[in-house]
Design a protein around this motif. Structure first.
Motif, PDB file in Angstrom:
ATOM      1  N   GLY B 351       0.788  -1.213   0.000  1.00 37.62           N
ATOM      2  CA  GLY B 351       0.000   0.000   0.000  1.00 37.62           C
ATOM      3  C   GLY B 351       0.822   1.266   0.000  1.00 37.62           C
ATOM      4  N   GLY B 352       2.015   1.205  -0.465  1.00 42.40           N
ATOM      5  CA  GLY B 352       2.831   2.420  -0.511  1.00 42.40           C
ATOM      6  C   GLY B 352       3.747   2.568   0.675  1.00 42.40           C
ATOM      7  N   TYR B 353       3.431   1.867   1.759  1.00 44.83           N
ATOM      8  CA  TYR B 353       4.373   1.883   2.884  1.00 44.83           C
ATOM      9  C   TYR B 353       4.142   0.659   3.745  1.00 44.83           C
ATOM     10  N   PHE B 354       5.124   0.396   4.624  1.00 47.68           N
ATOM     11  CA  PHE B 354       5.068  -0.743   5.537  1.00 47.68           C
ATOM     12  C   PHE B 354       5.240  -0.218   6.942  1.00 47.68           C
ATOM     13  N   GLN B 355       4.468  -0.811   7.853  1.00 50.06           N
ATOM     14  CA  GLN B 355       4.622  -0.436   9.258  1.00 50.06           C
ATOM     15  C   GLN B 355       4.807  -1.676  10.101  1.00 50.06           C
ATOM     16  N   ILE B 356       5.760  -1.605  11.023  1.00 43.99           N
ATOM     17  CA  ILE B 356       5.899  -2.690  11.988  1.00 43.99           C
ATOM     18  C   ILE B 356       4.699  -2.586  12.921  1.00 43.99           C
ATOM     19  N   PRO B 357       4.027  -3.724  13.207  1.00 44.71           N
ATOM     20  CA  PRO B 357       2.873  -3.651  14.092  1.00 44.71           C
ATOM     21  C   PRO B 357       3.211  -2.936  15.390  1.00 44.71           C
ATOM     22  N   GLY B 358       2.350  -1.989  15.716  1.00 45.49           N
ATOM     23  CA  GLY B 358       2.539  -1.249  16.965  1.00 45.49           C
ATOM     24  C   GLY B 358       3.527  -0.107  16.847  1.00 45.49           C
ATOM     25  N   ASN B 359       3.986   0.178  15.631  1.00 44.43           N
ATOM     26  CA  ASN B 359       4.946   1.266  15.449  1.00 44.43           C
ATOM     27  C   ASN B 359       4.433   2.175  14.350  1.00 44.43           C
ATOM     28  N   ARG B 360       4.581   3.473  14.558  1.00 42.53           N
ATOM     29  CA  ARG B 360       3.987   4.402  13.595  1.00 42.53           C
ATOM     30  C   ARG B 360       4.913   4.720  12.427  1.00 42.53           C
ATOM     31  N   ARG B 428      23.312  -9.672  14.034  1.00 45.97           N
ATOM     32  CA  ARG B 428      23.069  -9.217  15.406  1.00 45.97           C
ATOM     33  C   ARG B 428      24.409  -8.944  16.117  1.00 45.97           C
ATOM     34  N   GLY B 429      25.305  -9.916  16.020  1.00 46.80           N
ATOM     35  CA  GLY B 429      26.611  -9.805  16.689  1.00 46.80           C
ATOM     36  C   GLY B 429      27.393  -8.613  16.169  1.00 46.80           C
ATOM     37  N   TRP B 430      27.346  -8.421  14.836  1.00 42.24           N
ATOM     38  CA  TRP B 430      28.070  -7.301  14.248  1.00 42.24           C
ATOM     39  C   TRP B 430      27.587  -5.986  14.826  1.00 42.24           C
ATOM     40  N   LYS B 431      26.255  -5.833  14.917  1.00 42.68           N
ATOM     41  CA  LYS B 431      25.736  -4.549  15.372  1.00 42.68           C
ATOM     42  C   LYS B 431      26.097  -4.294  16.828  1.00 42.68           C
ATOM     43  N   GLU B 432      26.042  -5.370  17.630  1.00 39.29           N
ATOM     44  CA  GLU B 432      26.391  -5.197  19.035  1.00 39.29           C
ATOM     45  C   GLU B 432      27.861  -4.795  19.177  1.00 39.29           C
ATOM     46  N   ALA B 433      28.729  -5.427  18.361  1.00 42.64           N
ATOM     47  CA  ALA B 433      30.153  -5.116  18.449  1.00 42.64           C
ATOM     48  C   ALA B 433      30.447  -3.724  17.897  1.00 42.64           C
ATOM     49  N   ARG B 434      29.787  -3.387  16.808  1.00 42.82           N
ATOM     50  CA  ARG B 434      30.133  -2.166  16.085  1.00 42.82           C
ATOM     51  C   ARG B 434      29.445  -0.938  16.683  1.00 42.82           C
ATOM     52  N   HIS B 435      28.156  -1.073  16.969  1.00 43.22           N
ATOM     53  CA  HIS B 435      27.394   0.095  17.421  1.00 43.22           C
ATOM     54  C   HIS B 435      27.017   0.024  18.880  1.00 43.22           C
ATOM     55  N   ASN B 436      27.378  -1.117  19.495  1.00 45.64           N
ATOM     56  CA  ASN B 436      27.115  -1.275  20.918  1.00 45.64           C
ATOM     57  C   ASN B 436      25.629  -1.137  21.258  1.00 45.64           C
ATOM     58  N   THR B 437      24.774  -1.444  20.289  1.00 43.95           N
ATOM     59  CA  THR B 437      23.329  -1.479  20.592  1.00 43.95           C
ATOM     60  C   THR B 437      22.759  -2.758  20.025  1.00 43.95           C
ATOM     61  N   GLN B 438      21.602  -3.143  20.541  1.00 40.09           N
ATOM     62  CA  GLN B 438      21.020  -4.390  20.072  1.00 40.09           C
ATOM     63  C   GLN B 438      20.423  -4.209  18.688  1.00 40.09           C
ATOM     64  N   TRP B 439      20.077  -5.306  18.046  1.00 42.59           N
ATOM     65  CA  TRP B 439      19.466  -5.287  16.726  1.00 42.59           C
ATOM     66  C   TRP B 439      17.976  -5.026  16.896  1.00 42.59           C
ATOM     67  N   TYR B 440      17.473  -3.945  16.293  1.00 44.93           N
ATOM     68  CA  TYR B 440      16.056  -3.637  16.408  1.00 44.93           C
ATOM     69  C   TYR B 440      15.304  -4.275  15.266  1.00 44.93           C
ATOM     70  N   PRO B 441      14.044  -4.634  15.476  1.00 41.46           N
ATOM     71  CA  PRO B 441      13.260  -5.221  14.381  1.00 41.46           C
ATOM     72  C   PRO B 441      13.240  -4.314  13.156  1.00 41.46           C
ATOM     73  N   GLY B 442      13.274  -3.014  13.389  1.00 37.52           N
ATOM     74  CA  GLY B 442      13.261  -2.075  12.272  1.00 37.52           C
ATOM     75  C   GLY B 442      14.481  -2.201  11.382  1.00 37.52           C
TER      76      GLY B 442
END
Lengths: 369, 629
Positions: B351-360, B428-442
């Protein structure tokens, strides 16, 4: 038969003075020397020709000296010695310089080193001095004899020519030794020499002489300077190995790495080309010559002849020892040639004159009358 | 009285003398034993040592360098060769009348007097046995002039110098690489003995990778020299072995075509034969001329290359990393099938865009109006973003990473050139090592359309497309096809290096995504249908548009308002022919806009150049060319 032709008679008389055993050994040695020189001079026939002329001159001088009877020698010794001293003084004043030292006297026709005369004049003089003294010598005699030796030695050392002064001193002191100086004296002289050596090193030597002594202990410290001679010489000898690289095939000499290779360092050329085996044979030949000379001296009938002969035999050994010791790197570099092998007329003539004297002394024990 | 004493003494004196003679004899014998032991030490014990020193004295080992192997393309076109140059040299020691002869030579060979003066200075400071160059690069006429007069110039001679050159200039410059003078860094990595006579070494590209093959085996001449260093005679000689000739997988015509296609862009074009991994062409524009580097590049020329914003020194094809954009949608679709997230029939409402359920937050599709209900086939050929947002969101990063790794996205392809980049397939591991944050569903949403953290190199893309084309057969991309050790020998082809096949849970999973790719170019609504018009073969492709610039939530992308370097990259991947594929390509044109507009037509021309026999030039064209001449 002899009387028929006076020339043949004279000829036989002259040659009968020679000791043919010694002559034979000397001929072999000179032959080896000429061979080695041919290689050391990178096959330079001109140099061999000149050396042959030296041989002939030396042989004639030897013949002449073999004819001189003991009494004549005793009579003239004092004059020769005196004249020699005078010339040494002259050299110091007006002598020409060769290789940084005043050694040569230019007489217009020939230049010669007066110090060479003293190699014979000093033992002659000292032997003459002891010939009519009571032996073993008293202290005063030893003192006077030593004085007779030391004066010319100092004059020669002043030129400076350490090698010749060493040989002259040896010749003089060997006479004193054979005259019967007591062992007590000999040991005290050796001890004082050991004490005097460092003093001489620090105060009595020229810089270049001191440097030679220093490099002896560590040739590698001065690879391109005065250590170079010793190092290249040791390389030449060492690389010869047991059997040598063969005649004319010594790389060190042929390719010009070995300095002074036709004069003072010719023993290294021999060692490189003929190896350890050749060296032992050469040393054996020298030993034979020395022993034969000592034998001739011991056959002399009067004290003067014995003392002179013994001294000349031992001086010949000193030549050999100092030269081989220096070339193989266990003695400092002093200018002493390898006797009868090194290129050069002066030392050849002096040496052969000494052998002539030795041969003449053999059985002419009677007084000159 | 005197006589009496004297007679008595004579005997005693004789005794003393006798004993002293004996003692002297013993001392002399001992002294000579001493000398002999010294000689024993020198000549027997340490003989080897002194023999070695003696050899070091008189032997000079002069290395003779091997001739470097040449480099050819797959059809035998020379890419890197050895230029033979004749140099007039003089050895001072052998030239008795050096100065007047130099003047004469100056007149004969037209050398200016001030240059002659310079040469004189050089001769003065050079060892008298070393040659000094007088004139380089002699012409045939100059050689003839000198040769005719040679007897009048003892000590002068013409020497042959060999220099590397690249006849095609900048063509495939990154890949062929260049040689340069051996420097300190090189010395650490090479056998110094082997390189003693060699001045140059491979510094980059094939020249560097295959240095050991190209170099050959050095020889030497053992000369006898005297104490002055003068040559006496040759003792021993070992002839060097020339380096091996290399035959690359490149088709230099296709390479040239690729570089021409990208002339107006910064970009890269890669073509691989998916059957065996042979790289047929690998262009990166702009490129540089390796000839500049052979004799040391001038400081000015180097800074121009280094400071050029288009960075000509680095190869975009294997060192450039880009968001792959939609080009990877077929692979993501295959991954989705294999992981059981979707099947051919499952549809998603675009429909022109995608939304993660519960996220605007709205993940927008490139087509604002959306695609309506789409299945896999149309999601590929119309490049529906929402379909793939949904797919990768539901697959999750872990399975996504596992499945896409199989296409070689997480590591360098192993191409045989130095410094290939690996790109980045996030985890997941790369992001934690590189950005020190968890992998978000987004984070998972964006990578479904080849954006976000995902970066690839163009060669990775072409390799992955090749795997799709071959339905899982994986061949390692490479540039070296064969070697030849000697001009008279045949070329030794290297064995094909196949990697283990990519096996899907069901072989049919390959087909629907490929049908989607076919529709991209041959279907009615395909994003790149225009570029396939008139094609003489059927092929499969996928467009891609990689965002360089993040667009805010409620703004739209408008190229006119953005600086050129923030414009989207235009990408296209393809393989052809459809049946029995022979070529897999990837093209990226930086900041050129949408994939369908620029990259897709370029890819078509690129493949045509390889697959379509060139037509004989028409009458008109021939006449045109004649006029131009």
């Amino acid at each position: 038969m002899y009387n028929q032709n006076p020339f043949i008679f004279l000829f036989i008389r002259v040659f009968s003075k020679l000791d043919w055993v010694l002559m034979g050994a000397l001929m072999v040695l000179m032959g080896l020397g000429a061979m080695t020189l041919y290689s050391a001079s990178t096959e330079n026939a001109g140099m061999i020709e000149r050396q042959m002329i030296h041989f002939i001159a030396a042989f004639l001088v030897m013949l002449l000296f073999a004819q001189l009877p003991s009494g004549f020698l005793q009579h003239t010794a004092i004059w020769v010695y005196g004249a020699g001293l005078l010339v040494l003084v002259l050299v110091l004043v007006i002598g020409t310089t060769g290789k940084g030292a005043q050694r040569w006297l230019d007489l217009g026709v020939i230049r010669f080193q007066p110090s060479e005369i003293m190699k014979l004049a000093v033992p002659l003089m000292v032997a003459r001095y002891f010939s009519d003294r009571v032996l073993p010598p008293r202290f005063i005699d030893i003192f006077i004899a030593s004085f007779l030796v030391v004066i010319p030695v100092l004059l020669i050392a002043k030129q400076p020519d350490l090698g010749t002064s060493l040989l002259v001193a040896s010749a003089g002191f060997f006479v004193i030794f054979f005259a019967g100086i007591s062992w007590k004296w000999i040991f005290s002289i050796i001890v004082s020499a050991m004490i005097a050596a460092p003093l001489l090193f620090f105060y009595g030597m020229h810089d270049y002489q001191r440097q030679r002594v220093l490099t002896l202990f560590d040739p590698a410290s001065d690879r391109l300077g005065s250590g170079y001679h010793i190092l290249q010489s040791m390389i030449a000898i060492g690389s010869g190995g047991r059997d040598g690289k063969g005649w004319l095939d010594g790389d060190q000499s042929r390719l010009n790495f070995l300095p002074e290779r036709h004069t003072d360092f010719i023993f290294a050329v021999f060692g490189e080309e003929f190896g350890f085996t050749g060296n032992l044979l050469l040393l054996a030949l020298y030993l034979f010559i020395i022993y034969r000379a000592m034998y001739l001296a011991s056959k002399a009938k009067d004290t003067f002849s014995r003392l002179l002969g013994g001294s000349l035999a031992l001086t010949f050994f000193i030549y050999l020892f100092v030269n081989t010791g220096m070339v193989s790197g266990i003695l400092p570099v002093v200018g002493v040639p390898l006797p009868l092998v090194s290129y050069g007329g002066t030392s050849m003539v002096t040496l052969m004159a000494a052998f002539g004297l030795l041969m003449g002394l053999r059985d002419k024990g009677r007084q000159y009358d | 009285m005197a006589i009496g004493r004297s007679i008595k003494d004579q005997r005693a004196e004789k005794e003393v003398f006798r004993s002293r003679i004996v003692i002297s004899g013993i001392i002399i014998a001992l002294a000579l034993v001493g000398i002999s032991s010294r000689l024993l030490f020198l000549q027997i014990v340490n003989h080897d040592y002194y023999l070695q020193l003696s050899k070091e004295n008189y032997q000079r080992r002069i290395p003779t360098p091997p001739v470097r192997g040449q480099i050819f393309d797959r059809n035998g076109v020379l890419l890197a060769g050895n230029h033979i140059e004749y140099v007039l040299e003089v050895i001072k020691d052998e030239a008795p009348d050096l100065n007047p002869q130099l003047d004469k030579l100056g007149l004969m060979l037209d050398i200016e007097p001030h240059i002659i003066d310079k040469i004189r200075k050089k001769i003065r400071i050079t060892n008298r046995y070393q040659p000094v160059a007088i004139k380089k690069d002699l012409t045939d006429i100059e050689i003839a002039i000198f040769s005719a007069n040679r007897p009048r110039f003892p000590g002068f001679k013409i020497a042959l110098k060999i220099e590397r050159y690249y006849p095609l200039g900048s063509v495939a410059g990154h890949l062929i690489g260049y040689v340069g003078r051996i420097d300190k860094k090189d010395l650490k990595n090479i056998d110094k003995e082997e390189y003693k006579g060699t001045s140059h070494i491979g510094k980059s590209g094939i020249e560097k990778t295959y240095e050991s093959l190209l170099h050959g085996k050095s020889g030497y001449q053992l000369h006898e020299v005297d104490s002055g260093g003068k040559h006496i005679k040759l003792l021993e000689e070992k002839v060097p072995t020339a380096g091996q000739d290399l035959f690359l997988t490149l088709d230099i015509n296709l390479q040239t075509k690729a570089e021409d296609l990208l002339r107006d862009y910064n970009g890269a074009a890669v073509a691989i034969d998916p059957n065996n991994g042979e790289v047929l062409a690998m262009a990166s524009m702009p490129v540089f001329d390796p000839n500049l580097f052979v004799n040391g590049i001038s400081h000015k020329a180097y800074s121009e290359l280094r400071d050029n914003p288009s960075r000509p020194l680095y190869s975009r094809a294997y060192q450039g990393v880009y968001p792959p954009g939609s080009t990877i949608k077929p692979m993501v679709a295959i991954a989705g099938l294999n992981a059981g997230i979707v099947d051919e029939k499952s549809s998603v409402y675009g429909g022109g865009y995608f939304q993660i359920p519960g996220n605007r937050h709205r993940y927008r599709c490139w087509k604002k109006s959306g695609h309506g209900f789409v299945r896999m086939n149309r999601a590929i050929y119309q490049s529906c973003d929402v379909y793939f947002y949904d797919l990768s969101y539901r697959m999750g990063i872990d399975r996504f990473n596992t499945e896409l790794s199989k296409f070689g996205f997480s590591e360098p392809t192993g191409l045989d050139v130095p410094h290939e980049k690996s790109g980045l397939l996030p985890s997941r591991g790369w992001k934690e090592a590189r950005h020190n944050t968890q992998w978000y569903p987004g984070d998972s949403v964006n990578i479904g359309i080849g954006q976000g953290y995902w970066n690839v190199t163009p060669v990775q893309l072409a390799h992955a497309v090749g795997i799709v084309a071959m339905r899982g057969r994986r061949a390692k991309p490479h540039l070296l096809r064969g070697v030849r050790s000697n001009r008279d020998n045949p070329i030794d082809l290297l064995p094909i290096h196949l990697l283990p096949d990519l096996v899907l849970n069901d072989d049919s999973y390959w087909e629907e995504p490929i049908r989607g790719m076919v529709n991209v170019v041959h279907g009615e609504g395909g994003t790149a249908r225009r570029s396939a018009q008139g094609a003489e073969y059927r092929y499969a492709g996928k467009t891609g548009t990689a965002q360089v610039f993040g667009i805010a939530q409620n703004k739209t992308y408008n190229a006119k308002n953005l600086k050129k370097e923030l414009h989207d990259h235009s990408l296209f991947v393809a393989f052809a022919p459809l049946k029995d594929p022979k070529i897999a390509v990837s093209i990226i044109a930086e900041n050129a806009g949408g994939g369908s507009k620029v990259a897709a037509p370029l890819a078509r021309e690129f493949m045509d150049a390889y697959l379509v026999e060139p037509l004989p030039p028409s009458e008109e064209e021939t006449q045109d060319k004649k006029k131009k001449r």
